[in-house]
Scaffold this motif. Structure first.
Motif, short mmCIF file in Angstrom:
data_model
loop_
_atom_site.label_atom_id
_atom_site.label_comp_id
_atom_site.label_asym_id
_atom_site.label_seq_id
_atom_site.Cartn_x
_atom_site.Cartn_y
_atom_site.Cartn_z
N TYR A 96 -8.53 -7.16 -2.43
CA TYR A 96 -7.25 -6.44 -2.35
C TYR A 96 -7.45 -4.96 -2.03
O TYR A 96 -8.46 -4.37 -2.42
CB TYR A 96 -6.51 -6.53 -3.69
N ARG A 97 -6.47 -4.40 -1.35
CA ARG A 97 -6.45 -2.94 -1.19
C ARG A 97 -6.00 -2.33 -2.50
O ARG A 97 -5.53 -3.01 -3.40
CB ARG A 97 -5.47 -2.55 -0.07
N ARG A 98 -6.10 -1.01 -2.56
CA ARG A 98 -5.74 -0.35 -3.81
C ARG A 98 -4.26 -0.56 -4.17
O ARG A 98 -3.91 -0.65 -5.33
CB ARG A 98 -6.08 1.13 -3.73
N GLY A 104 -2.67 -3.20 -3.84
CA GLY A 104 -2.41 -4.57 -4.28
C GLY A 104 -2.18 -5.56 -3.16
O GLY A 104 -1.99 -6.74 -3.41
N HIS A 105 -2.19 -5.09 -1.91
CA HIS A 105 -2.08 -6.03 -0.78
C HIS A 105 -3.43 -6.66 -0.48
O HIS A 105 -4.47 -6.07 -0.78
CB HIS A 105 -1.59 -5.30 0.47
N PHE A 106 -3.39 -7.83 0.14
CA PHE A 106 -4.65 -8.42 0.60
C PHE A 106 -5.26 -7.52 1.68
O PHE A 106 -4.55 -6.99 2.52
CB PHE A 106 -4.39 -9.81 1.22
N LEU A 111 -5.66 -11.16 5.88
CA LEU A 111 -4.82 -12.35 5.74
C LEU A 111 -5.72 -13.53 5.36
O LEU A 111 -6.70 -13.80 6.06
CB LEU A 111 -4.14 -12.62 7.08
N PRO A 112 -5.41 -14.23 4.25
CA PRO A 112 -6.23 -15.39 3.90
C PRO A 112 -6.26 -16.41 5.04
O PRO A 112 -5.26 -16.58 5.74
CB PRO A 112 -5.52 -15.96 2.66
#
Lengths: 196, 66
Positions: A103-105, A107-109, A112-113
């Motif tokens: 995750y980025r700081r 809170g986003h991925f 993309l999974p």
């Protein structure tokens, strides 16, 4: 009219059927217990219990299914026996690093999974299972044990907390990390390779 | 209490769902987030694939032909 009695395997015949299963039993015991000596104890006890119970074994039931059932009980016995050693051990994990990779700081991925294709199609099932086991083996000890208790012994979370005398939040942290790691390991060693 | 809404929160709940029952609030938060977030939809799909794969692995390891 009496029906002919169910064929019951004698102990010798049963022993001959069990012997080739030993490596599988040992592999699964190691995976669950993460300790060579405990794994060997569990397997010895399993074989012994099976031979002692030979008279109760009906030819109709499958030998492997039956003995794996016994093994699972013996694995739980070992986990109970060593509950203190397995839970007191220092935490062997860097959850933060794992988090930072994913995750980025904000809170986003970070990425993309990936789209995963069904790993259990007939052709590649066994190869996939081998990679899956290798990834489970690579989990840090405590995470690996509780994860296998959930997914292999199929014990629910509340019961695991009771068996190991740990708090639910601790268990959930361990399982959360185990699942993230397993996902990561499979992404790298199976799904990437499979999509090439 | 803060409403879970980052991808980190939501994917955490998607993993937690394998081991405990989510509260109603948590379930709603997951549903709402997933409607608009492609990354978490993918992540959810992965957790379902893994759930099924583990089930099949378990079965194969306790059957005679396995």
């Amino acid at each position: 009219m009496n029906r002919p009695p169910q064929p019951v395997l004698d102990a010798d015949a049963l022993a001959r059927q069990i012997e080739p299963l030993r490596p599988t039993l040992l592999r699964l015991a190691r995976l669950q217990l993460r300790n060579e000596a405990w794994a060997e104890d569990a397997v010895s006890e399993t074989v012994l219990a099976a031979l002692q119970g030979a008279a109760g074994f009906r030819g109709g039931a499958q030998v492997k299914t039956w003995i794996i059932g016994i093994l699972k009980h013996k694995l739980l016995d070992q986990l109970r026996l060593h509950a203190r050693e397995t839970t007191v051990a220092a935490d062997d994990d860097d959850g933060e690093a794992l988090d930072g990779e994913l995750y980025r700081r904000d809170g986003h991925f970070r990425e993309l999974p990936e789209k995963w294709a069904d790993p259990c199609s007939e052709l590649q099932r066994e190869q996939f299972f081998a990679v899956l086991e290798a990834c489970m083996e690579r989990l840090p000890g405590r995470q690996g044990r509780v994860f296998l208790m959930r997914e292999w012994l199929e014990i629910d979370s509340a019961a695991i907390c009771q068996e190991l005398a740990i708090a639910p939040t601790n268990l959930w942290i361990l399982l959360h990390r185990a699942r993230l790691r397993l996902r990561e390991c499979l992404q790298l060693n199976w799904f990437v390779a499979a999509s090439r | 209490m803060k409403i879970p809404n980052s991808c980190r929160d939501i994917s955490g709940l998607l993993l937690a769902r394998e081991d405990r029952t989510l509260s109603l609030g948590e379930r709603l938060a997951v549903r709402a987030h997933i409607l608009t977030c492609r990354a978490c939809r993918r992540f959810e799909k992965q957790t379902l694939i893994l759930r099924d794969a583990l089930r099949q692995w378990r079965q194969s390891r306790q059957q005679d032909q396995g």
